[in-house]
Design an enzyme around this catalytic site. Structure first.
Site, PDB file in Angstrom:
ATOM      1  N   SER A  62      15.767  61.283 -27.373  1.00  0.00           N
ATOM      2  CA  SER A  62      16.127  61.948 -28.614  1.00  0.00           C
ATOM      3  C   SER A  62      15.101  63.010 -29.028  1.00  0.00           C
ATOM      4  O   SER A  62      14.930  64.005 -28.346  1.00  0.00           O
ATOM      5  CB  SER A  62      16.315  60.894 -29.713  1.00  0.00           C
ATOM      6  OG  SER A  62      16.964  61.435 -30.829  1.00  0.00           O
ATOM      7  N   ASP A  82      11.630  74.896 -21.503  1.00  0.00           N
ATOM      8  CA  ASP A  82      12.439  76.118 -21.482  1.00  0.00           C
ATOM      9  C   ASP A  82      11.583  77.371 -21.629  1.00  0.00           C
ATOM     10  O   ASP A  82      11.835  78.392 -20.990  1.00  0.00           O
ATOM     11  CB  ASP A  82      13.478  76.085 -22.602  1.00  0.00           C
ATOM     12  CG  ASP A  82      14.745  75.340 -22.190  1.00  0.00           C
ATOM     13  OD1 ASP A  82      14.737  74.718 -21.109  1.00  0.00           O
ATOM     14  OD2 ASP A  82      15.734  75.366 -22.954  1.00  0.00           O
ATOM     15  N   LYS A 123      19.376  60.922 -24.558  1.00  0.00           N
ATOM     16  CA  LYS A 123      20.065  60.809 -25.852  1.00  0.00           C
ATOM     17  C   LYS A 123      20.003  62.163 -26.547  1.00  0.00           C
ATOM     18  O   LYS A 123      19.069  62.468 -27.269  1.00  0.00           O
ATOM     19  CB  LYS A 123      19.437  59.731 -26.723  1.00  0.00           C
ATOM     20  CG  LYS A 123      20.184  59.556 -28.053  1.00  0.00           C
ATOM     21  CD  LYS A 123      19.454  58.628 -28.983  1.00  0.00           C
ATOM     22  CE  LYS A 123      20.152  58.611 -30.332  1.00  0.00           C
ATOM     23  NZ  LYS A 123      20.083  59.917 -31.022  1.00  0.00           N
TER      24      LYS A 123
END
Length: 499
Positions: A315, A326, A340
């Protein structure tokens, strides 16, 4: 909304003709976009309720039946949506605030017993002399071997000023130690940090809570006060189950360029279609006051970082790992995360109850959906040199019944192996390894992270794919040079070895 849900209870006592009125039919229908209420099913619900009341072998409390009905309705959606009764609602609030009533001890499991990882400073456990490595064998005289860690923790929590007696086994003592403690309000600190060796530091976030961002700022400043010329930082998110979204945005913003996108969400409701940026208003919930990140040293934006993840990274911690990956701000090292990638919103129903419902999926800055997939590490390094220990036995999001699908790409195929034999092998392997203390000298993944930061060889493991035969060792170890952050060269002198 709370009154509407309470009115739902009238169904069991009235005739079907009164259902629409008791549920405020027109208001609900408008909220649902004009979809008509399924009156036939509501009629069936009324009949079932009546039959249970009249025919069940023992009397059943009305409140219990209706509570369980709401619980079943919400929990049937996905594994993370739930009706929160008085106790669950209280525990959720305590978890996000970083406060709970208990003994003040971080625990794990070893040989079926609760093992003390660390007592929290100035807590009842700390003052009673409970030590790291102690095994809790009994609670109030009742053996706890075989209990899950969650059940054991629930037994240790309770009301303020209530007493609890623990029986402790300590390696240096011949006889069990029996100690009686008084529960009190514990302030939990989710951030730890220390200088591992000259020039290199370790920063661990165990959960994302409301105070996490400010706690992290204090720890980072303390690191730089001790080591002004920091050359590398290991951000440890292993076994971090997540927590509040602003905490994840704030931690990401500490290391990323100013104002960049950190995470986006998308769901059915218009409010769920949002992008969260590395701006103060997104990690302070729009509250007044200054920017806690403004107190950080400027060097934190450029110091080389390795992020540690494993199967227990979920999460909010996946948001951080995904964002730093990224932007190529950090190298992610470890094993595939939990996966999740969904957002839960808590709606308060009454003063002491609520529902936690999935309202959106979240996406990394490059648009990757983490749901049921997880974060794939740049450098695949398992928990020990011999394998991934009990991490390999853990379920991931994609293994959960009724899990939300990944809307961007197909979920990874499962490796076809003899599950029983593989589980036996993994259990036997995990039992040989000692319980791991993150940040210790025996922390294999941390050692590999430091090696990467120094440009030294890193011991990698071959990723499992549907085409990879799982044999006696499951993974083949290779040595990889860490000359480049992502495209490191393989040391050709080191051939994969079967184990």
């Amino acid at each position: 909304m709370g009154s509407k849900l309470k009115n739902f209870g009238l169904i069991g006592f009235g005739v079907v003709a009164g259902v629409a009125a008791s549920l405020q039919y027109s208001a609900l229908a408008q909220k649902m976009g004009g979809s008509p209420l399924p009156l036939e099913k509501l009629s069936e619900f009324s009949e079932v309720f009546g039959m249970i009341k009249s025919d069940y072998v023992e009397p059943v409390d009305d409140e219990k039946l209706l509570t369980e009905a709401m619980n079943g309705m919400v929990s049937s959606l996905d594994p993370h949506s739930a009706y929160l009764d008085k106790r669950a609602f209280k525990e959720l609030r305590e978890g996000t605030e970083g406060k709970f009533v208990g003994l003040g001890v971080e625990v794990g499991m070893e040989d079926g017993y609760v093992k003390v990882v660390s007592p929290i400073e100035d807590s009842p456990a700390y003052r009673a002399g409970i030590q790291p490595g102690d095994l809790i064998t009994r609670i109030d005289g009742t053996p706890i071997k075989g209990l899950s860690i969650d059940d054991a923790v629930k037994k240790m929590r309770g009301e303020p000023n209530s007493k609890i007696t623990l029986t402790i086994a300590r390696k240096t003592e011949d006889k069990p130690i029996v100690v009686t403690l008084t529960r009190e309000l514990i302030k939990q600190h989710s951030v730890k940090a220390k200088v591992i060796e000259p020039g290199y530091a370790w920063l661990r976030i165990s959960q994302f809570q409301e105070p996490t961002v400010e706690d992290m700022v204090k720890k980072i400043n303390a690191l730089y006060a001790q080591e002004p010329a920091l050359k590398g930082l290991v951000l440890d998110l292993r076994n971090d189950p997540g927590g509040v979204l602003p905490g994840a945005v704030g931690v990401s913003a500490a290391f990323l360029p100013k104002d960049v996108a950190v995470v986006s969400t998308n769901g059915q409701v218009e409010d769920s279609k949002r992008t969260y940026f590395a701006k103060r208003e997104f990690y302070t919930n729009g509250t007044g006051g200054g920017d806690p990140l403004a107190k950080l040293p400027a060097a934190i934006k450029t110091v080389p970082i390795v992020v540690l993840i494993n199967t227990g990274t979920a999460s909010a911690s996946e948001i951080v790992a995904g964002a730093l990956q990224d932007y190529r701000r950090a190298i992610v090292l470890g094993t595939q995360s939990f996966g999740k990638g969904s957002v839960q919103t808590v709606h308060q129903i009454s003063a002491e109850t609520g529902i936690k419902i999935t309202t959106a999926r979240y996406y990394t800055p490059l648009g990757r959906a983490i749901q049921a997939k997880g974060i794939t590490p740049d450098l695949h390094v398992e928990e020990t040199a011999d394998g991934d220990g009990f991490n390999a036995l853990r379920s991931r999001e994609a293994d959960l019944v009724k899990h939300l699908s990944n809307d961007k790409e197909a979920e990874a195929e499962k490796v076809m192996v003899d599950e029983l034999e593989e589980e036996k092998r993994l259990v036997a392997l995990a039992k040989k390894s000692k319980a791991l203390e993150y940040g210790s000298k025996d922390d294999f993944q941390l050692t590999q992270a430091l090696n990467h930061l120094k440009g030294l060889p890193v011991k990698l493991f071959a990723m499992k794919t549907p085409d990879t035969a799982v044999n006696a060792a499951a993974n083949s170890a290779v040595t990889q040079s860490a000359l480049s952050p992502v495209k490191s060269k393989v040391d050709k002198k080191s051939e994969p070895k079967k184990k």
